[in-house]
Motif scaffolding. Structure first.
Motif, PDB file in Angstrom:
ATOM      1  N   VAL A   1     -31.949  35.113  20.867  1.00 31.91           N
ATOM      2  CA  VAL A   1     -31.295  36.112  21.694  1.00 31.91           C
ATOM      3  C   VAL A   1     -32.212  36.518  22.989  1.00 31.91           C
ATOM      4  O   VAL A   1     -31.695  36.797  24.003  1.00 31.91           O
ATOM      5  CB  VAL A   1     -31.285  37.481  20.919  1.00 31.91           C
ATOM      6  N   SER A   2     -33.604  36.510  22.964  1.00 30.90           N
ATOM      7  CA  SER A   2     -34.424  36.579  24.051  1.00 30.90           C
ATOM      8  C   SER A   2     -34.242  35.149  24.927  1.00 30.90           C
ATOM      9  O   SER A   2     -34.586  35.592  26.215  1.00 30.90           O
ATOM     10  CB  SER A   2     -35.985  36.464  23.610  1.00 30.90           C
ATOM     11  N   ARG A   3     -33.795  34.284  24.786  1.00 32.53           N
ATOM     12  CA  ARG A   3     -33.525  33.165  25.648  1.00 32.53           C
ATOM     13  C   ARG A   3     -32.167  33.171  26.238  1.00 32.53           C
ATOM     14  O   ARG A   3     -31.909  32.779  27.487  1.00 32.53           O
ATOM     15  CB  ARG A   3     -33.750  31.706  24.941  1.00 32.53           C
ATOM     16  N   ILE A   4     -31.169  33.525  25.513  1.00 31.39           N
ATOM     17  CA  ILE A   4     -29.900  33.573  25.813  1.00 31.39           C
ATOM     18  C   ILE A   4     -29.298  34.875  26.636  1.00 31.39           C
ATOM     19  O   ILE A   4     -28.686  34.837  27.614  1.00 31.39           O
ATOM     20  CB  ILE A   4     -28.728  33.139  24.910  1.00 31.39           C
ATOM     21  N   GLY A   5     -29.599  36.100  25.905  1.00 27.00           N
ATOM     22  CA  GLY A   5     -29.566  37.337  26.245  1.00 27.00           C
ATOM     23  C   GLY A   5     -28.515  37.966  25.072  1.00 27.00           C
ATOM     24  O   GLY A   5     -27.961  37.012  24.274  1.00 27.00           O
ATOM     25  N   ARG A   6     -28.412  39.130  25.347  1.00 25.41           N
ATOM     26  CA  ARG A   6     -27.725  39.972  24.170  1.00 25.41           C
ATOM     27  C   ARG A   6     -26.089  39.595  24.249  1.00 25.41           C
ATOM     28  O   ARG A   6     -25.281  39.544  23.319  1.00 25.41           O
ATOM     29  CB  ARG A   6     -27.940  41.233  24.251  1.00 25.41           C
ATOM     30  N   ARG A   7     -25.594  39.819  25.411  1.00 16.69           N
ATOM     31  CA  ARG A   7     -24.064  39.780  25.806  1.00 16.69           C
ATOM     32  C   ARG A   7     -23.493  38.334  25.367  1.00 16.69           C
ATOM     33  O   ARG A   7     -22.582  38.220  24.733  1.00 16.69           O
ATOM     34  CB  ARG A   7     -23.839  40.243  27.063  1.00 16.69           C
ATOM     35  N   PRO A   8     -24.025  37.087  25.843  1.00 15.10           N
ATOM     36  CA  PRO A   8     -23.422  35.789  25.496  1.00 15.10           C
ATOM     37  C   PRO A   8     -23.679  35.549  23.810  1.00 15.10           C
ATOM     38  O   PRO A   8     -22.737  35.140  23.378  1.00 15.10           O
ATOM     39  CB  PRO A   8     -24.523  34.861  26.268  1.00 15.10           C
ATOM     40  N   THR A   9     -24.835  36.305  23.482  1.00 15.46           N
ATOM     41  CA  THR A   9     -25.029  35.947  21.908  1.00 15.46           C
ATOM     42  C   THR A   9     -23.805  36.614  21.097  1.00 15.46           C
ATOM     43  O   THR A   9     -23.315  36.261  20.108  1.00 15.46           O
ATOM     44  CB  THR A   9     -26.158  36.435  21.430  1.00 15.46           C
ATOM     45  N   LEU A  10     -23.432  37.973  21.535  1.00 12.85           N
ATOM     46  CA  LEU A  10     -22.399  38.596  20.949  1.00 12.85           C
ATOM     47  C   LEU A  10     -21.012  38.015  21.313  1.00 12.85           C
ATOM     48  O   LEU A  10     -20.214  37.958  20.246  1.00 12.85           O
ATOM     49  CB  LEU A  10     -22.435  40.143  21.165  1.00 12.85           C
ATOM     50  N   TYR A  11     -20.963  37.415  22.284  1.00 10.49           N
ATOM     51  CA  TYR A  11     -19.701  36.654  22.562  1.00 10.49           C
ATOM     52  C   TYR A  11     -19.401  35.525  21.597  1.00 10.49           C
ATOM     53  O   TYR A  11     -18.371  35.372  21.177  1.00 10.49           O
ATOM     54  CB  TYR A  11     -19.295  36.325  24.012  1.00 10.49           C
ATOM     55  N   VAL A  12     -20.388  34.620  21.382  1.00 11.27           N
ATOM     56  CA  VAL A  12     -20.533  33.518  20.395  1.00 11.27           C
ATOM     57  C   VAL A  12     -20.216  34.058  19.059  1.00 11.27           C
ATOM     58  O   VAL A  12     -19.474  33.458  18.170  1.00 11.27           O
ATOM     59  CB  VAL A  12     -21.861  32.755  20.630  1.00 11.27           C
ATOM     60  N   VAL A  13     -20.832  34.983  18.726  1.00 11.37           N
ATOM     61  CA  VAL A  13     -20.605  35.399  17.300  1.00 11.37           C
ATOM     62  C   VAL A  13     -19.225  36.146  17.069  1.00 11.37           C
ATOM     63  O   VAL A  13     -18.693  35.827  16.079  1.00 11.37           O
ATOM     64  CB  VAL A  13     -21.940  36.685  16.973  1.00 11.37           C
ATOM     65  N   ALA A  14     -18.813  36.724  18.097  1.00  8.22           N
ATOM     66  CA  ALA A  14     -17.511  37.327  17.940  1.00  8.22           C
ATOM     67  C   ALA A  14     -16.457  36.018  17.988  1.00  8.22           C
ATOM     68  O   ALA A  14     -15.453  36.074  17.140  1.00  8.22           O
ATOM     69  CB  ALA A  14     -17.052  37.972  19.187  1.00  8.22           C
ATOM     70  N   VAL A  15     -16.614  35.100  18.905  1.00  4.44           N
ATOM     71  CA  VAL A  15     -15.712  33.876  18.717  1.00  4.44           C
ATOM     72  C   VAL A  15     -15.527  33.107  17.352  1.00  4.44           C
ATOM     73  O   VAL A  15     -14.701  32.784  16.714  1.00  4.44           O
ATOM     74  CB  VAL A  15     -16.044  32.950  19.888  1.00  4.44           C
ATOM     75  N   LEU A  16     -16.941  32.980  16.848  1.00  8.88           N
ATOM     76  CA  LEU A  16     -17.142  32.466  15.374  1.00  8.88           C
ATOM     77  C   LEU A  16     -16.423  33.417  14.312  1.00  8.88           C
ATOM     78  O   LEU A  16     -15.773  32.962  13.367  1.00  8.88           O
ATOM     79  CB  LEU A  16     -18.562  32.479  15.130  1.00  8.88           C
ATOM     80  N   CYS A  17     -16.275  34.813  14.463  1.00 11.00           N
ATOM     81  CA  CYS A  17     -15.775  35.568  13.499  1.00 11.00           C
ATOM     82  C   CYS A  17     -14.288  35.500  13.814  1.00 11.00           C
ATOM     83  O   CYS A  17     -13.425  35.353  12.630  1.00 11.00           O
ATOM     84  CB  CYS A  17     -16.149  36.818  13.740  1.00 11.00           C
ATOM     85  N   VAL A  18     -13.452  35.470  14.877  1.00 14.60           N
ATOM     86  CA  VAL A  18     -12.317  35.168  15.021  1.00 14.60           C
ATOM     87  C   VAL A  18     -11.793  33.852  14.511  1.00 14.60           C
ATOM     88  O   VAL A  18     -10.845  33.812  13.643  1.00 14.60           O
ATOM     89  CB  VAL A  18     -11.856  35.477  16.610  1.00 14.60           C
ATOM     90  N   GLY A  19     -12.491  32.841  14.915  1.00 13.31           N
ATOM     91  CA  GLY A  19     -12.188  31.516  14.183  1.00 13.31           C
ATOM     92  C   GLY A  19     -12.334  31.451  12.612  1.00 13.31           C
ATOM     93  O   GLY A  19     -11.469  30.850  12.128  1.00 13.31           O
ATOM     94  N   GLN A  20     -13.172  32.144  12.186  1.00  6.69           N
ATOM     95  CA  GLN A  20     -13.282  32.319  10.700  1.00  6.69           C
ATOM     96  C   GLN A  20     -12.089  32.746  10.097  1.00  6.69           C
ATOM     97  O   GLN A  20     -11.732  32.673   9.073  1.00  6.69           O
ATOM     98  CB  GLN A  20     -14.699  32.853  10.382  1.00  6.69           C
ATOM     99  N   PHE A  21     -11.692  34.200  10.799  1.00  7.70           N
ATOM    100  CA  PHE A  21     -10.542  34.860  10.320  1.00  7.70           C
ATOM    101  C   PHE A  21      -9.452  33.972  10.051  1.00  7.70           C
ATOM    102  O   PHE A  21      -8.497  34.239   9.454  1.00  7.70           O
ATOM    103  CB  PHE A  21     -10.586  35.998  11.046  1.00  7.70           C
ATOM    104  N   VAL A  22      -9.003  33.308  11.588  1.00 11.56           N
ATOM    105  CA  VAL A  22      -8.117  32.481  11.490  1.00 11.56           C
ATOM    106  C   VAL A  22      -8.013  31.274  10.604  1.00 11.56           C
ATOM    107  O   VAL A  22      -7.090  31.097   9.868  1.00 11.56           O
ATOM    108  CB  VAL A  22      -7.698  32.010  13.114  1.00 11.56           C
ATOM    109  N   TRP A  23      -9.145  30.848  10.311  1.00  8.42           N
ATOM    110  CA  TRP A  23      -9.088  29.744   9.564  1.00  8.42           C
ATOM    111  C   TRP A  23      -8.841  30.205   8.031  1.00  8.42           C
ATOM    112  O   TRP A  23      -8.117  29.520   7.377  1.00  8.42           O
ATOM    113  CB  TRP A  23     -10.446  28.982   9.363  1.00  8.42           C
ATOM    114  N   ALA A  24      -9.599  31.401   7.500  1.00  8.26           N
ATOM    115  CA  ALA A  24      -9.052  31.981   6.116  1.00  8.26           C
ATOM    116  C   ALA A  24      -7.652  32.255   6.032  1.00  8.26           C
ATOM    117  O   ALA A  24      -7.193  31.831   5.134  1.00  8.26           O
ATOM    118  CB  ALA A  24     -10.060  33.224   6.365  1.00  8.26           C
ATOM    119  N   MET A  25      -7.080  32.920   7.254  1.00 15.56           N
ATOM    120  CA  MET A  25      -5.601  33.158   6.890  1.00 15.56           C
ATOM    121  C   MET A  25      -4.688  31.838   6.857  1.00 15.56           C
ATOM    122  O   MET A  25      -3.872  31.804   6.179  1.00 15.56           O
ATOM    123  CB  MET A  25      -5.084  33.809   8.171  1.00 15.56           C
ATOM    124  N   LYS A  26      -5.165  30.690   7.462  1.00 22.25           N
ATOM    125  CA  LYS A  26      -4.472  29.560   7.311  1.00 22.25           C
ATOM    126  C   LYS A  26      -4.510  28.988   5.745  1.00 22.25           C
ATOM    127  O   LYS A  26      -3.715  28.408   5.255  1.00 22.25           O
ATOM    128  CB  LYS A  26      -5.135  28.609   8.470  1.00 22.25           C
TER     129      LYS A  26
END
Length: 72
Positions: free
Chosen positions: A1-26
């Motif tokens: 987080v100190s190298r990339i920044g908080r906001r980009p890290t949160l975006y990556v985590v959010a995209v991973l969560c959405v992807g995991q949810f879609v995969w689980a629904m499938k």
């Protein structure tokens, strides 16, 4: 987080969560069916709405507790 920044890290985590949810629904579609998937999406939307409401209420309370700045 100190190298990339908080906001980009949160975006990556959010995209991973959405992807995991879609995969689980499938993967669980055969067990859930359309109504189960719709209920899961509705639950996620409802929780997001609840968290948004809590965030706005906290923001209002924070603004109320701040001392007023008097300009001359």
């Amino acid at each position: 987080v100190s190298r990339i920044g908080r906001r980009p890290t949160l975006y990556v985590v959010a995209v991973l969560c959405v992807g995991q949810f879609v995969w689980a629904m499938k993967e669980e579609f055969s067990n859930l069916g359309w109504w189960g998937v719709a209920a899961a999406f509705g639950a996620v939307l409802g929780m997001n709405a609840g968290f948004e409401w809590l965030w706005r209420m906290g923001d209002r309370l924070e603004r109320r507790s701040m001392p007023m700045i008097i300009r001359h």
